[in-house]
Design a protein around this motif. Sequence first.
Motif, PDB file in Angstrom:
ATOM      1  N   HIS A   1      -6.003   4.816  11.905  1.00 49.76           N
ATOM      2  CA  HIS A   1      -4.674   4.274  11.622  1.00 49.76           C
ATOM      3  C   HIS A   1      -3.972   3.724  12.856  1.00 49.76           C
ATOM      4  O   HIS A   1      -2.776   3.432  12.814  1.00 49.76           O
ATOM      5  CB  HIS A   1      -3.793   5.279  10.890  1.00 49.76           C
ATOM      6  CG  HIS A   1      -2.902   4.631   9.853  1.00 49.76           C
ATOM      7  ND1 HIS A   1      -1.876   3.772  10.190  1.00 49.76           N
ATOM      8  CD2 HIS A   1      -2.914   4.677   8.502  1.00 49.76           C
ATOM      9  CE1 HIS A   1      -1.282   3.351   9.078  1.00 49.76           C
ATOM     10  NE2 HIS A   1      -1.894   3.883   8.037  1.00 49.76           N
TER      11      HIS A   1
ATOM     12  N   HIS B   1       0.869   4.571   0.997  1.00 44.50           N
ATOM     13  CA  HIS B   1       0.168   5.490   1.891  1.00 44.50           C
ATOM     14  C   HIS B   1       0.589   6.927   1.562  1.00 44.50           C
ATOM     15  O   HIS B   1       1.754   7.273   1.726  1.00 44.50           O
ATOM     16  CB  HIS B   1       0.499   5.143   3.346  1.00 44.50           C
ATOM     17  CG  HIS B   1      -0.167   6.029   4.333  1.00 44.50           C
ATOM     18  ND1 HIS B   1      -0.876   5.561   5.417  1.00 44.50           N
ATOM     19  CD2 HIS B   1      -0.251   7.371   4.409  1.00 44.50           C
ATOM     20  CE1 HIS B   1      -1.353   6.583   6.102  1.00 44.50           C
ATOM     21  NE2 HIS B   1      -0.983   7.703   5.498  1.00 44.50           N
TER      22      HIS B   1
ATOM     23  N   HIS C   1      -7.593   8.250   8.595  1.00 43.82           N
ATOM     24  CA  HIS C   1      -6.812   8.249   7.342  1.00 43.82           C
ATOM     25  C   HIS C   1      -7.684   7.909   6.152  1.00 43.82           C
ATOM     26  O   HIS C   1      -8.597   7.100   6.264  1.00 43.82           O
ATOM     27  CB  HIS C   1      -5.680   7.216   7.457  1.00 43.82           C
ATOM     28  CG  HIS C   1      -4.998   6.901   6.167  1.00 43.82           C
ATOM     29  ND1 HIS C   1      -4.434   7.866   5.359  1.00 43.82           N
ATOM     30  CD2 HIS C   1      -4.782   5.722   5.524  1.00 43.82           C
ATOM     31  CE1 HIS C   1      -3.902   7.283   4.282  1.00 43.82           C
ATOM     32  NE2 HIS C   1      -4.111   5.981   4.359  1.00 43.82           N
TER      33      HIS C   1
ATOM     34  N   GLU D   1      -7.875  -0.648  12.773  1.00 47.88           N
ATOM     35  CA  GLU D   1      -8.166  -0.865  11.342  1.00 47.88           C
ATOM     36  C   GLU D   1      -8.454  -2.349  11.082  1.00 47.88           C
ATOM     37  O   GLU D   1      -9.494  -2.707  10.516  1.00 47.88           O
ATOM     38  CB  GLU D   1      -6.947  -0.337  10.567  1.00 47.88           C
ATOM     39  CG  GLU D   1      -6.776  -0.813   9.170  1.00 47.88           C
ATOM     40  CD  GLU D   1      -5.405  -0.357   8.607  1.00 47.88           C
ATOM     41  OE1 GLU D   1      -4.748   0.516   9.207  1.00 47.88           O
ATOM     42  OE2 GLU D   1      -5.028  -0.877   7.554  1.00 47.88           O
TER      43      GLU D   1
ATOM     44  N   HIS E   1       0.832  -1.212   0.000  1.00 45.19           N
ATOM     45  CA  HIS E   1       0.000   0.000   0.000  1.00 45.19           C
ATOM     46  C   HIS E   1       0.865   1.259   0.000  1.00 45.19           C
ATOM     47  O   HIS E   1       1.725   1.437   0.857  1.00 45.19           O
ATOM     48  CB  HIS E   1      -0.933   0.015   1.217  1.00 45.19           C
ATOM     49  CG  HIS E   1      -1.629   1.341   1.384  1.00 45.19           C
ATOM     50  ND1 HIS E   1      -2.322   1.945   0.359  1.00 45.19           N
ATOM     51  CD2 HIS E   1      -1.728   2.189   2.436  1.00 45.19           C
ATOM     52  CE1 HIS E   1      -2.823   3.102   0.782  1.00 45.19           C
ATOM     53  NE2 HIS E   1      -2.462   3.283   2.035  1.00 45.19           N
TER      54      HIS E   1
ATOM     55  N   HIS F   1     -10.087   4.842   7.322  1.00 44.67           N
ATOM     56  CA  HIS F   1     -10.030   4.094   8.586  1.00 44.67           C
ATOM     57  C   HIS F   1      -9.229   4.806   9.654  1.00 44.67           C
ATOM     58  O   HIS F   1      -8.500   5.755   9.371  1.00 44.67           O
ATOM     59  CB  HIS F   1      -9.430   2.695   8.335  1.00 44.67           C
ATOM     60  CG  HIS F   1      -8.068   2.680   7.702  1.00 44.67           C
ATOM     61  ND1 HIS F   1      -6.909   2.828   8.431  1.00 44.67           N
ATOM     62  CD2 HIS F   1      -7.673   2.525   6.404  1.00 44.67           C
ATOM     63  CE1 HIS F   1      -5.863   2.748   7.616  1.00 44.67           C
ATOM     64  NE2 HIS F   1      -6.293   2.578   6.366  1.00 44.67           N
TER      65      HIS F   1
ATOM     66  N   HIS G   1      -7.269   6.709   1.992  1.00 45.33           N
ATOM     67  CA  HIS G   1      -6.421   6.307   0.874  1.00 45.33           C
ATOM     68  C   HIS G   1      -6.712   7.201  -0.333  1.00 45.33           C
ATOM     69  O   HIS G   1      -7.823   7.713  -0.484  1.00 45.33           O
ATOM     70  CB  HIS G   1      -6.750   4.871   0.461  1.00 45.33           C
ATOM     71  CG  HIS G   1      -6.264   3.812   1.398  1.00 45.33           C
ATOM     72  ND1 HIS G   1      -5.896   2.561   0.964  1.00 45.33           N
ATOM     73  CD2 HIS G   1      -6.090   3.795   2.741  1.00 45.33           C
ATOM     74  CE1 HIS G   1      -5.517   1.820   1.994  1.00 45.33           C
ATOM     75  NE2 HIS G   1      -5.631   2.546   3.094  1.00 45.33           N
TER      76      HIS G   1
ATOM     77  N   HIS H   1      -0.624  -4.166   3.724  1.00 45.65           N
ATOM     78  CA  HIS H   1      -2.028  -3.839   4.026  1.00 45.65           C
ATOM     79  C   HIS H   1      -2.963  -5.012   3.747  1.00 45.65           C
ATOM     80  O   HIS H   1      -4.046  -4.817   3.190  1.00 45.65           O
ATOM     81  CB  HIS H   1      -2.427  -2.623   3.188  1.00 45.65           C
ATOM     82  CG  HIS H   1      -3.517  -1.767   3.769  1.00 45.65           C
ATOM     83  ND1 HIS H   1      -4.765  -2.250   4.104  1.00 45.65           N
ATOM     84  CD2 HIS H   1      -3.533  -0.439   4.048  1.00 45.65           C
ATOM     85  CE1 HIS H   1      -5.513  -1.242   4.557  1.00 45.65           C
ATOM     86  NE2 HIS H   1      -4.782  -0.138   4.539  1.00 45.65           N
TER      87      HIS H   1
ATOM     88  N   HIS I   1       3.521   0.528   2.979  1.00 42.83           N
ATOM     89  CA  HIS I   1       3.413  -0.498   4.020  1.00 42.83           C
ATOM     90  C   HIS I   1       2.480  -1.611   3.592  1.00 42.83           C
ATOM     91  O   HIS I   1       1.651  -1.440   2.710  1.00 42.83           O
ATOM     92  CB  HIS I   1       3.032   0.112   5.379  1.00 42.83           C
ATOM     93  CG  HIS I   1       1.660   0.715   5.484  1.00 42.83           C
ATOM     94  ND1 HIS I   1       0.527  -0.044   5.654  1.00 42.83           N
ATOM     95  CD2 HIS I   1       1.237   1.999   5.482  1.00 42.83           C
ATOM     96  CE1 HIS I   1      -0.530   0.762   5.751  1.00 42.83           C
ATOM     97  NE2 HIS I   1      -0.125   2.010   5.639  1.00 42.83           N
TER      98      HIS I   1
ATOM     99  N   TRP J   1       4.724   6.855   2.514  1.00 45.99           N
ATOM    100  CA  TRP J   1       5.344   5.576   2.886  1.00 45.99           C
ATOM    101  C   TRP J   1       4.648   4.419   2.214  1.00 45.99           C
ATOM    102  O   TRP J   1       3.540   4.554   1.681  1.00 45.99           O
ATOM    103  CB  TRP J   1       5.456   5.402   4.387  1.00 45.99           C
ATOM    104  CG  TRP J   1       4.252   5.500   5.292  1.00 45.99           C
ATOM    105  CD1 TRP J   1       3.299   6.466   5.304  1.00 45.99           C
ATOM    106  CD2 TRP J   1       3.931   4.611   6.373  1.00 45.99           C
ATOM    107  NE1 TRP J   1       2.410   6.236   6.329  1.00 45.99           N
ATOM    108  CE2 TRP J   1       2.764   5.107   7.001  1.00 45.99           C
ATOM    109  CE3 TRP J   1       4.518   3.449   6.880  1.00 45.99           C
ATOM    110  CZ2 TRP J   1       2.163   4.476   8.104  1.00 45.99           C
ATOM    111  CZ3 TRP J   1       3.922   2.828   7.982  1.00 45.99           C
ATOM    112  CH2 TRP J   1       2.761   3.341   8.582  1.00 45.99           C
TER     113      TRP J   1
HETATM  114 CU1  C2O Z   1      -1.430   3.599   5.929  1.00 45.93          CU
HETATM  115 CU2  C2O Z   1      -4.993   1.896   4.921  1.00 45.93          CU
HETATM  116  O1  C2O Z   1      -3.224   2.781   5.419  1.00 45.93           O
END
Ligand code: C2O
Length: 479
Positions: A446, A107, A394, A451, A105, A444, A396, A148, A146, A144
Motif C-alpha cells: 500500500h 478499502h 493489503h 502498487e 474502492h 498489494h 481487498h 483505484h 479511495h 475508507w
Molecule cells: Cu486501499 Cu487496493 O487499496
Amino acid sequence: QVYTDYFFDKTAFNTQDAGYVPLEPMDTPQVPLNIPPILTPDAETDDSLAYTITAQTGETQILPGEKTKTWGFNAPLLGQTIVLKRGKHTRVHLRDELPELTTFHWHGLNIPGPIADGGCHAPVYPGKTRDIEFDVNQPASTAWLHAHPCPETASQVWHGLAAMVIIKDEVEAALPFPRNYGVDDIPVILQDRKFHDHNQWNYQADYDPDGVQGPTAMINGTVNPYFDVTTQRVRLRILNGANRREWRLHFTDDLEFTQIGSDGGILPAPVTLTHLMSTCAERHEIIVDFGKYHDGDEVILYSDDTPLIHFRIHQFVPDNVELPTHLVDIPDPAVDPDLPIKRVVMSGMDEGVMIDNTKFAMQRIDYEMPMGKCQLWDITNTNDMKVGMIHPYHMHGTSFKVVSRNGHDPYPNEHGLKDVVSVNPGEHVVIKVWFDVPGIFMYHCHIIEHEDGGMMAQLKVIDPKNPTAKYQLMDHHTL
Ligand code: C2O
Ligand code: CU
Ligand code: CU
C-alpha cells in the motif's frame, strides 16, 4: 501495562531510506481542524441505505494566499464522511465528474469483487455513472473510500480522492466509547504534501517510484490545525492516507492513550501506549484521556518532532469511565487442513518492485481460493534489513488475523482484525486469510506508487455454489 515504543525495528524506519523527505513544521497560522461533514443518505430504511457519491474537482484554501486545486468525493478535497450500518443493504450511485476515469474502492469493506469492491476493474468514465449495491456484514470499524484506477491510483489519491468510511453496529454501540462525531469522535486523516508555486500540488514533479512525499503534514486537508477539546476523553480515528509516509505518533508529555480499534474493527482488549506507528492505509482508533489537563492547556500530537494537531483544552465535565478489559470477540476460524500455506514475496524497491517475482497484469489471475475456507498466508519482504523499506501489505475484500512475525507474536496492538499489515525488511509475517464474499480481489503493497508500479497481484475467490462465475477484466486504463 503501558507500551512505550513503536514495536518496529528502528533500522526499518523510513528515515533510513535515501529518498526520505522529513516533515517540516509549518509557521502558517493555526486553523481549526477540518471535520468532514457526514454524507446525507439519499434514502434510509430499517434494512437499507442509499448514497450518491460524486468524484469531483474543486479548490481548497489550505495555505494563506491562493487556493489549491484539489479533488474529492462530494467535497472539493478528500470527502464527506460516509456512515454505513451493519445489516443494511447499501446502494450507491457513483458519478465521475473528473476530467479522467476513476474507480471507487471501498478499502476495508468485505464486499464482492471486482465491481462493488471498486478496484482496477470497475471504471467510471468522465461524465458517467455506475450503480453498485452490497450488504454490509462486518464489525463496526473505520474504513475508507479511495480512487483505484490502475496505474493512476497514486496520483488520484494525491489529488485528494480519499474519504473516511465509518461502519456502525450494535456491539460497538454498547461499549463505553466516545461517539459524538466531530466533538469527541473525530477523523484524523494523515497525509503529507509538497506545495509548489501558487500553493499548487505537482504530482509529476514530485514523482518518486518509492512513493511521493512532501514536507508538509496535512490533516483532514488542513495544515497546522488545532482542535478544541471540550470533553475529557476524545476518540481519534487515525487513518494513514499518505501515499508513502509512515507516521510515528506521540503526544506532549508522552501522554498515555488507549488503542481500541484497528483496521477491521474493535480490538479484543484495549492496549495502552505512548507511541504509535502508522504505516500506509492502516487505521488505529485511540482514546485520549485529557483528564490531567486544564482549561487553557495545549497538548500536541506529533509525528517525530513535527507538530500535527494542537489540542486546545477547554473546560470539561469529568468522565472517568473505565474501559472493560475485554471489548469484543474476534472471529478466529480454523485453518482448512487441505489448503497449503500460500506464500507471497514482496521484493525490490524503486521501479524494480514485484510481487512473487512478477509485476501486476490486469488480465492475469495469480491465485484462486475457495470462499469460506481459512488459509495461512506467509508474506515476505526480501528488502535489505539496513536500507530496505517497510512494505504495508493489503488485501481487498476481507479482514485477516496476524498470526506471527518472524515466528514471534504479532505486536500487542495487532490482535484484532486487519486488512493492512506492515512487513519489515527481512521479515515474514503469517496471517490467517478467509473470504466471505466471492470475486476478483487485489492484494498489494500500500505504498501507492509500489502498487501502481506492479507490486500487486489478484486472486479469484470461488463461490462453491457458482464455481464458473465469469468476470470481465479490464486492460490498463488509458486516461
Ligand atoms: Cu486501499 Cu487496493 O487499496
Ligand atoms: Cu483495498
Ligand atoms: Cu512497498
